[in-house]
Write a protein that holds these residues in place. Structure first.
Motif, PDB file in Angstrom:
ATOM      1  N   CYS A 159       0.831  -1.203   0.000  1.00 25.12           N
ATOM      2  CA  CYS A 159       0.000   0.000   0.000  1.00 25.12           C
ATOM      3  C   CYS A 159       0.864   1.251   0.000  1.00 25.12           C
ATOM      4  O   CYS A 159       0.629   2.191  -0.774  1.00 25.12           O
ATOM      5  CB  CYS A 159      -0.919   0.013   1.221  1.00 25.12           C
ATOM      6  N   SER A 162       2.447   1.897  -3.386  1.00 22.81           N
ATOM      7  CA  SER A 162       1.553   2.346  -4.447  1.00 22.81           C
ATOM      8  C   SER A 162       1.022   3.754  -4.194  1.00 22.81           C
ATOM      9  O   SER A 162       0.916   4.550  -5.126  1.00 22.81           O
ATOM     10  CB  SER A 162       0.399   1.358  -4.628  1.00 22.81           C
ATOM     11  N   VAL A 163       0.713   4.068  -2.939  1.00 27.17           N
ATOM     12  CA  VAL A 163       0.193   5.410  -2.666  1.00 27.17           C
ATOM     13  C   VAL A 163       1.297   6.449  -2.855  1.00 27.17           C
ATOM     14  O   VAL A 163       1.066   7.532  -3.392  1.00 27.17           O
ATOM     15  CB  VAL A 163      -0.417   5.504  -1.248  1.00 27.17           C
ATOM     16  N   LEU A 166       1.768   7.155  -6.422  1.00 32.55           N
ATOM     17  CA  LEU A 166       0.728   8.095  -6.847  1.00 32.55           C
ATOM     18  C   LEU A 166       1.102   9.518  -6.449  1.00 32.55           C
ATOM     19  O   LEU A 166       1.004  10.456  -7.249  1.00 32.55           O
ATOM     20  CB  LEU A 166      -0.618   7.715  -6.220  1.00 32.55           C
ATOM     21  N   ILE A 170       1.582  12.679  -9.152  1.00 25.39           N
ATOM     22  CA  ILE A 170       0.836  13.938  -9.122  1.00 25.39           C
ATOM     23  C   ILE A 170       1.798  15.114  -9.070  1.00 25.39           C
ATOM     24  O   ILE A 170       1.598  16.133  -9.729  1.00 25.39           O
ATOM     25  CB  ILE A 170      -0.061  13.992  -7.861  1.00 25.39           C
ATOM     26  N   GLN A 177      -0.405  16.069   0.541  1.00 25.95           N
ATOM     27  CA  GLN A 177      -1.661  15.481   1.006  1.00 25.95           C
ATOM     28  C   GLN A 177      -1.631  13.962   0.860  1.00 25.95           C
ATOM     29  O   GLN A 177      -2.039  13.226   1.757  1.00 25.95           O
ATOM     30  CB  GLN A 177      -2.825  16.065   0.191  1.00 25.95           C
ATOM     31  N   LEU A 178      -1.105  13.510  -0.252  1.00 22.85           N
ATOM     32  CA  LEU A 178      -1.101  12.066  -0.486  1.00 22.85           C
ATOM     33  C   LEU A 178      -0.083  11.347   0.389  1.00 22.85           C
ATOM     34  O   LEU A 178      -0.291  10.204   0.787  1.00 22.85           O
ATOM     35  CB  LEU A 178      -0.863  11.780  -1.966  1.00 22.85           C
ATOM     36  N   GLU A 181      -1.911  10.930   3.446  1.00 26.50           N
ATOM     37  CA  GLU A 181      -2.892   9.847   3.286  1.00 26.50           C
ATOM     38  C   GLU A 181      -2.227   8.487   3.387  1.00 26.50           C
ATOM     39  O   GLU A 181      -2.791   7.530   3.913  1.00 26.50           O
ATOM     40  CB  GLU A 181      -3.608   9.954   1.939  1.00 26.50           C
ATOM     41  N   ARG A 184      -1.891   7.652   6.862  1.00 22.50           N
ATOM     42  CA  ARG A 184      -3.223   7.392   7.398  1.00 22.50           C
ATOM     43  C   ARG A 184      -3.670   5.964   7.093  1.00 22.50           C
ATOM     44  O   ARG A 184      -4.200   5.266   7.954  1.00 22.50           O
ATOM     45  CB  ARG A 184      -4.178   8.382   6.735  1.00 22.50           C
ATOM     46  N   VAL A 185      -3.462   5.551   5.855  1.00 18.50           N
ATOM     47  CA  VAL A 185      -3.822   4.177   5.469  1.00 18.50           C
ATOM     48  C   VAL A 185      -3.082   3.186   6.357  1.00 18.50           C
ATOM     49  O   VAL A 185      -3.680   2.269   6.928  1.00 18.50           O
ATOM     50  CB  VAL A 185      -3.448   3.892   4.001  1.00 18.50           C
ATOM     51  N   SER A 188      -4.324   3.307  10.068  1.00 16.17           N
ATOM     52  CA  SER A 188      -5.659   2.714  10.222  1.00 16.17           C
ATOM     53  C   SER A 188      -5.579   1.198  10.156  1.00 16.17           C
ATOM     54  O   SER A 188      -6.096   0.485  11.023  1.00 16.17           O
ATOM     55  CB  SER A 188      -6.590   3.196   9.101  1.00 16.17           C
ATOM     56  N   TYR A 189      -4.902   0.722   9.143  1.00 19.45           N
ATOM     57  CA  TYR A 189      -4.837  -0.724   8.928  1.00 19.45           C
ATOM     58  C   TYR A 189      -4.076  -1.426  10.044  1.00 19.45           C
ATOM     59  O   TYR A 189      -4.560  -2.394  10.630  1.00 19.45           O
ATOM     60  CB  TYR A 189      -4.180  -0.996   7.582  1.00 19.45           C
TER      61      TYR A 189
ATOM     62  N   SER B 162      -2.677  -2.853  -5.595  1.00 16.79           N
ATOM     63  CA  SER B 162      -1.372  -3.413  -5.240  1.00 16.79           C
ATOM     64  C   SER B 162      -1.496  -4.640  -4.349  1.00 16.79           C
ATOM     65  O   SER B 162      -0.756  -5.611  -4.518  1.00 16.79           O
ATOM     66  CB  SER B 162      -0.505  -2.347  -4.583  1.00 16.79           C
ATOM     67  N   SER B 188     -10.794  -0.294   6.897  1.00 22.42           N
ATOM     68  CA  SER B 188     -10.164   0.479   7.966  1.00 22.42           C
ATOM     69  C   SER B 188      -9.956   1.928   7.520  1.00 22.42           C
ATOM     70  O   SER B 188     -10.323   2.871   8.223  1.00 22.42           O
ATOM     71  CB  SER B 188      -8.802  -0.118   8.331  1.00 22.42           C
ATOM     72  N   TYR B 189      -9.378   2.072   6.350  1.00 21.85           N
ATOM     73  CA  TYR B 189      -9.048   3.406   5.863  1.00 21.85           C
ATOM     74  C   TYR B 189     -10.300   4.234   5.600  1.00 21.85           C
ATOM     75  O   TYR B 189     -10.422   5.364   6.072  1.00 21.85           O
ATOM     76  CB  TYR B 189      -8.204   3.288   4.599  1.00 21.85           C
ATOM     77  N   ASP B 192     -12.192   5.111   8.871  1.00 24.56           N
ATOM     78  CA  ASP B 192     -11.461   6.138   9.622  1.00 24.56           C
ATOM     79  C   ASP B 192     -11.611   7.514   8.978  1.00 24.56           C
ATOM     80  O   ASP B 192     -11.648   8.528   9.653  1.00 24.56           O
ATOM     81  CB  ASP B 192      -9.954   5.790   9.678  1.00 24.56           C
TER      82      ASP B 192
END
Lengths: 195, 195
Positions: A159, A162-163, A166, A170, A177-178, A181, A184-185, A188-189, B162, B188-189, B192
């Motif tokens: 994850c 890949s994020v 991304l 951009i 911001q990403l 994020e 955050r992912v 959370s997970y 992914s 989860s993400y 949240d």
DNA sequence: GGCTAACGTGAGCCCTGCTCATGTTTCAGG
DNA sequence: CCTGAAACATGAGCAGGGCTCACGTTAGCC
């Protein structure tokens, strides 16, 4: 791997040229002839060190991985961050830093897409990375280093990769911001997982 | 895009041959000569329909995307699933099904790695996919279709892509545990995020 | 039938990954 | 210092890939 001194220098020069060229022309556009020309090394010599084009890129990925793990290990040792989110912060930030400063890192990081098993012949790349990261973090968190945890790290790594890809697609400097994020992912997970 | 009937058939045959070959020889091993041979179409004709090798693969990705969105839209309409986790379930399951049944889907799904902007010239692929998915789900969840939500869908999509790629790298039929983990990450993400 | 635009074709150009036959250098053991 | 073998060095050239282009064929309107 070369053993004599001049060879070792040429080996490194080839990896440097490869990294630069990846940034300039991308993965598909990379030619071994141009790498050799840049490094001022005859084409035949390139193929003495690397089995083929993939081997060259794989060696670059391996160098990136060692560098990354070294940096992360250093910072974890020095800063002894608290909890999962602390480790996530350090790891993601270090990845972002390398992405900004290391040539070619954005294209191959620890192994170009589609192309696998270059770091460890039997494992896919991110699994190899996950294994190394796991042994690095298990001691810090006190988490059981079990099969459950292994899966979690592997998933988290996919994850994050890949994020962050991304984020840099951009914005060449990495969209803030990403990047947030991404953390955050992971938080959370990984927090949800501990139940 | 061809307009006459025979051309349209050949166009589809080329995409089918391309998909089959991708499964057999992988992305790097795919040659336009072999695609043309399989489809029983002269090489010159292939280049009448597709600008180049990437254009061919891009067209396959576009066909995959339309097919995927159609299937997801159908199921969402029919089953009207509850909440985020219901939508996640349907979307992931449909992706897994296609991955198991559609030739070449594992290699290119909606756009091969490294190679971008083939679906919409100005957007990267997963952003285009995210846009389409968002308009599909926004109505169902009642969520505001705002910038926040757009980012969430894009991030979720990258993660799903992914982790599922990992699941199918481990097991050609898709590792069940990792497919479950994929849903876990997304739930989860996304849960949240709603705070 | 005649005409034009769209479609069809594949030999071949150029470029790339990679090899290999032939030399040169390094260095341990005498 | 000598010697032999192993490591390293070299670049012309081969096999095979992406893609082109000059020339044929067909479709469909008048």
């Amino acid at each position: 791997m070369p053993v004599q001194k001049r060879s070792a220098e040429r080996f490194e020069r080839l990896l440097d040229a490869c990294a630069e060229l990846l940034d300039e022309v991308g993965y598909a556009g990379l030619t071994t002839k141009e790498v050799a020309r840049r490094a001022e090394v005859p084409i035949g010599t390139l193929y003495q060190f690397f089995s083929d084009r993939e081997g060259l890129i794989g060696a670059l990925a391996a160098r990136n991985l060692e560098s990354f793990l070294g940096r992360v290990a250093d910072r974890l040792e020095r800063e002894e961050p608290e909890g999962i989110s602390g480790i996530v912060d350090v790891t993601v930030d270090e990845f972002v830093t390398m992405r900004r400063t290391i040539a070619g890192f954005g294209v191959v990081d620890f192994g170009a897409a589609g192309q696998d098993h270059i770091l460890e012949p039997t494992l896919d790349n991110n699994t190899a990375v996950a294994g190394r990261l796991r042994s690095l973090t298990a001691s810090l968190t006190g988490t059981q280093d079990n099969a459950e945890f292994e899966v979690a790290v592997r998933v988290a790594l996919e994850c994050a990769d890949s994020v962050l890809k991304l984020a840099f697609r951009i914005d060449p400097q990495g969209d803030a911001q990403l990047i947030a994020e991404c953390k955050r992912v992971l938080n959370s997970y990984l927090n949800d997982r501990r139940r």
